[in-house]
Design an enzyme around this catalytic site. Structure first.
Site, short mmCIF file in Angstrom:
data_model
loop_
_atom_site.label_atom_id
_atom_site.label_comp_id
_atom_site.label_asym_id
_atom_site.label_seq_id
_atom_site.Cartn_x
_atom_site.Cartn_y
_atom_site.Cartn_z
CE LYS A 159 -3.86 -2.70 1.90
NZ LYS A 159 -4.16 -2.48 3.20
CD GLN B 174 -4.19 -4.67 6.05
OE1 GLN B 174 -3.82 -4.39 5.81
NE2 GLN B 174 -4.19 -5.48 5.82
CG ASP C 19 -9.98 -0.42 4.15
OD1 ASP C 19 -9.73 -0.76 3.00
OD2 ASP C 19 -9.72 -0.69 5.33
N1 GUN Z 1 -7.12 -6.84 5.30
C1 GUN Z 1 -7.75 -7.57 4.17
N2 GUN Z 1 -8.25 -7.06 3.52
C2 GUN Z 1 -7.73 -5.49 4.06
C3 GUN Z 1 -8.59 -4.34 3.81
O1 GUN Z 1 -8.69 -4.61 2.12
N3 GUN Z 1 -8.10 -3.36 4.53
C4 GUN Z 1 -8.19 -3.40 5.80
N4 GUN Z 1 -8.06 -2.36 6.20
N5 GUN Z 1 -7.94 -4.79 6.25
C5 GUN Z 1 -7.81 -5.95 5.49
#
Ligand code: GUN
Length: 285
Positions: A53, A97, A120
């Site tokens: 990211k 996350q 998200d």
């Molecule tokens: N863990 C697995 N996929 C994601 C996601 O798309 N966003 C976040 N914040 N955590 C995750």
């Protein structure tokens, strides 16, 4: 005939090239989109996602911060950091996350994020907006999949779509976006009876179960488009999806590989959402 490979890396590169130009234009106006990522604990896979990211942000000229917190972090500390980021003018998007270590309340953490910075799209407000079809941020993985299908010229309207998995992150919002695109949608899960019978109806099959090679060739209709959201390790420790790729590719019409399918598109949507958030924040200042 073996299935056409849907190349998430290539689609992602083309969408990111466009986004990069958009970020460049914004920066010339004095607007630099900013993303804050919070990661708690030391889960390897989560750290790898977060690195990707951050790298994605750097490539596009998006400002990013990564807050790495120890697994012993208490709710109050996490909520206090989110509260600071909510009012930080350099930050347009906040992502925590998931999963969080035991003892931390994910629901409360998500709700603490300003919905205008919830890139998200996990908060109740944003999920509700997706349900109604009046959204600012699209959920990253499902929206990335829709973009992949569009780039691969897969028509969604009127198609039978089957989603395996009912998570809040992928399964449920995926079904919603497919429905918005006028598909007939079925969601399957661990209690579904005669799963293979249902999945064999699918023109578009989305596997988001989190079990290595769960989807076998006998579960797939010949010529179907198969989208693999899984990111697992097989018995030899090799990265694999939720689909038995080698067998299913002989039967499907098109298929996404793992890695290099859905994964890059998830991050691309996140970057897109961060740019959208920056534009909205600037317009409201
Ligand atoms: N863990 C697995 N996929 C994601 C996601 O798309 N966003 C976040 N914040 N955590 C995750």
């Amino acid at each position: 005939m073996a299935a056409v490979l849907i190349d998430g890396k290539a689609v992602s590169a083309s969408v990111r090239a466009q986004l990069k130009e958009e970020v460049q234009a914004l920066r010339e106006e004095g607007i630099t989109p900013g993303l804050a990522v919070i990661i708690v604990g030391d889960d390897d896979a989560s750290h790898r996602y977060v690195r990707n990211k951050k790298k994605g942000c750097e490539e596009l000229g998006i400002y990013s911060q990564v807050h790495m917190l120890p697994k012993e972090t208490r709710m109050e500390e996490l909520l206090s950091l989110i509260s600071t980021l909510n009012t930080d003018p350099l930050i347009d998007g906040i992502l925590v996350q998931l999963p969080l270590p035991k003892g931390l309340d994910e629901k409360r953490v998500i709700e603490a994020i300003d919905p205008g910075k919830d890139v998200d799209a996990f908060s109740e407000v944003n999920v509700g907006r997706i349900m109604i079809g009046n959204y600012t941020f699209l959920p990253c993985t499902p929206a990335g999949i829709i973009e992949l299908l569009r780039h691969a010229n897969v028509e969604i309207e009127g198609k039978e779509c089957v989603v395996i998995g009912r998570s809040n992150i992928v399964g449920k919002p995926m079904a919603m976006l497919l429905m918005h695109a006028n598909a007939t949608v079925t969601i399957c899960h661990s209690r579904t009876k005669n799963l293979s019978e249902v999945t064999r109806r699918a023109d578009i099959l989305v596997a988001a179960i989190g079990k290595p090679k769960f989807v076998t060739a006998d579960m797939v209709k010949p010529g179907a488009v198969v989208i693999d959201v899984g990111m697992n390790r097989d018995e030899n420790g090799r990265l694999c999806g939720d689909v038995d790729f080698e067998a299913v590719r002989e039967k499907a019409g098109a298929i996404t590989p793992v890695p290099g399918g859905v994964g890059p598109m998830t991050i691309t949507t996140l970057l897109k959402n961060t740019v959208t958030a920056a534009k909205l924040h600037h317009a409201s200042r």
